[in-house]
Design a protein around this motif. Structure first.
Motif, short mmCIF file in Angstrom:
data_model
loop_
_atom_site.label_atom_id
_atom_site.label_comp_id
_atom_site.label_asym_id
_atom_site.label_seq_id
_atom_site.Cartn_x
_atom_site.Cartn_y
_atom_site.Cartn_z
N TYR A 82 4.82 77.09 3.53
CA TYR A 82 5.10 78.15 4.50
C TYR A 82 5.06 77.53 5.88
O TYR A 82 4.12 76.82 6.23
CB TYR A 82 4.03 79.25 4.37
CG TYR A 82 4.15 80.35 5.39
CD1 TYR A 82 5.00 81.43 5.17
CD2 TYR A 82 3.40 80.32 6.57
CE1 TYR A 82 5.11 82.45 6.10
CE2 TYR A 82 3.50 81.33 7.50
CZ TYR A 82 4.36 82.39 7.26
OH TYR A 82 4.46 83.39 8.19
N ALA A 83 6.10 77.78 6.69
CA ALA A 83 6.15 77.15 8.01
C ALA A 83 6.59 78.13 9.08
O ALA A 83 7.49 78.95 8.86
CB ALA A 83 7.11 75.95 7.98
N GLU A 84 5.93 78.06 10.21
CA GLU A 84 6.33 78.89 11.36
C GLU A 84 6.77 78.05 12.55
O GLU A 84 7.38 78.55 13.47
CB GLU A 84 5.15 79.78 11.79
CG GLU A 84 4.89 80.91 10.82
CD GLU A 84 3.70 81.78 11.20
OE1 GLU A 84 3.55 82.83 10.59
OE2 GLU A 84 2.93 81.40 12.11
N TYR A 85 6.40 76.78 12.54
CA TYR A 85 6.85 75.92 13.64
C TYR A 85 7.20 74.56 13.05
O TYR A 85 6.81 74.25 11.92
CB TYR A 85 5.77 75.79 14.72
CG TYR A 85 4.53 75.03 14.31
CD1 TYR A 85 4.45 73.65 14.47
CD2 TYR A 85 3.42 75.69 13.78
CE1 TYR A 85 3.32 72.95 14.10
CE2 TYR A 85 2.29 75.00 13.42
CZ TYR A 85 2.24 73.63 13.57
OH TYR A 85 1.12 72.93 13.21
N ASN A 86 7.96 73.79 13.78
CA ASN A 86 8.30 72.46 13.30
C ASN A 86 7.54 71.42 14.11
O ASN A 86 7.02 71.72 15.18
CB ASN A 86 9.80 72.23 13.36
CG ASN A 86 10.27 71.40 12.16
OD1 ASN A 86 9.65 70.39 11.82
ND2 ASN A 86 11.34 71.82 11.53
N VAL A 87 7.46 70.22 13.59
CA VAL A 87 6.74 69.17 14.29
C VAL A 87 7.71 68.07 14.70
O VAL A 87 8.75 67.88 14.07
CB VAL A 87 5.60 68.59 13.43
CG1 VAL A 87 4.55 69.63 13.13
CG2 VAL A 87 6.14 67.99 12.13
N LEU B 19 10.07 71.39 6.52
CA LEU B 19 9.47 72.52 7.23
C LEU B 19 10.51 73.60 7.50
O LEU B 19 10.22 74.79 7.42
CB LEU B 19 8.81 72.05 8.54
CG LEU B 19 7.49 71.29 8.37
CD1 LEU B 19 7.04 70.68 9.69
CD2 LEU B 19 6.40 72.18 7.82
N ASP B 20 11.73 73.17 7.80
CA ASP B 20 12.83 74.13 7.99
C ASP B 20 13.06 74.94 6.72
O ASP B 20 13.26 76.15 6.76
CB ASP B 20 14.13 73.39 8.33
CG ASP B 20 14.27 73.12 9.82
OD1 ASP B 20 13.51 73.74 10.58
OD2 ASP B 20 15.13 72.31 10.19
N ALA B 21 13.02 74.24 5.59
CA ALA B 21 13.32 74.88 4.32
C ALA B 21 12.29 75.96 3.98
O ALA B 21 12.61 76.93 3.29
CB ALA B 21 13.37 73.84 3.21
#
Lengths: 132, 141
Positions: A82-87, B19-21
């Motif tokens: 689960y991701a809300e921001y990118n690094v 992370l986009d996926a």
């Protein structure tokens, strides 16, 4: 004192570089506060996850270039679910209007905040002219 | 999904694509008491456990409060920004304020074993899955 406001999410801004990077990874623009006193210009930049040794500050022809690289090897063995921001690495460039004393530039890193103090060069300091 | 770290020049890009996926995937259920949407967080799986990584640049360690109950984790705190007096402000992009967010992990968390680490403006929460909630492998007779 006024009650502190509720923090809102500030989406990370992706860097649109002037020159293309040779590697495809994305860079981000760090949120920055800039203030100036009579003696110095101070930049306060948000660079979460960047260690001291991975920060580069360059000043050339009144152009200040700051780069902070994250250590993404820390993500090894972790599977995103689960991701809300990118690094990504951080990079930002400023054209300075003041003459800076390069030798006295100070950098401090704390809790993901880079504070750069750029003392103005002697000839750029305001001079008090006494009236006879 | 296994991540590829064999090529050091490609790996950051691979992480960014991964992370986009998983951007706003359905894995994390909306919190019980709603709360705010700040701070943004990423969740990773490590074996049976979960690792939550949160960017909190400029928040002091002593200004972060973490509570765990059942499968719910609450993260709250304050960011303060101070400007020196007599300084002219040219640019103001960083924001100060308080935050309060609760998230519910879709498995039972062993609350006693939750660990938190804060370094360089990054908060990492290690949430181990409760022993009784771990999947059992069933052997065919």
């Amino acid at each position: 004192m006024v009650a502190p406001q509720e923090l809102a999410v500030q989406p990370k801004k992706e860097l649109t570089p002037k020159e293309e990077k040779t590697v495809p990874a994305r860079y981000y623009v760090p949120n920055t506060d800039i203030h100036e006193t009579d003696e110095a210009l101070t930049l306060v930049m948000e660079m979460p996850g960047v260690e001291k040794k991975n920060i580069d500050v360059k000043l050339e022809n009144d152009v200040l270039r700051i780069e902070g690289r994250i250590d993404f090897s820390k993500y090894e063995g972790l599977d995103p679910v689960y991701a809300e921001y990118n690094v990504g690495h951080f990079s930002r460039t400023f054209a300075l209007s003041n003459k800076i004393d390069q030798d006295r530039i100070q950098a401090d890193l704390q809790d993901g905040i880079l504070t750069l103090t750029l003392p103005k060069a002697k000839q750029a300091l305001p001079r008090q002219i006494p009236i006879n | 999904m296994a991540m590829l770290f064999s090529d050091p020049f490609e790996s950051l890009f691979n992480l960014q694509k991964a992370l986009d996926a998983f951007h706003a995937s359905g894995w994390l259920e909306p919190g019980p008491s709603a709360g705010g949407t700040y701070p943004p967080l990423n969740v990773f799986r490590k074996d049976d456990d979960a690792v939550v990584i949160i960017e909190l640049p400029g928040v002091k360690k002593t200004d972060v409060d973490i509570q765990a109950k059942g499968s719910t984790i609450r993260i709250s705190g304050t960011r303060t920004i101070e400007f020196p007096q007599k300084a002219g402000i040219h640019r103001r992009e960083r924001i100060a304020g308080r935050f309060d967010r609760a998230i519910t992990i879709p498995f039972e968390v062993n609350v006693e074993e939750v660990k938190a680490e804060y370094r360089d403006g990054i908060l990492a929460l290690f949430l181990p899955r409760a022993e009784q909630d771990k999947p059992r492998s069933i052997k065919l007779p």
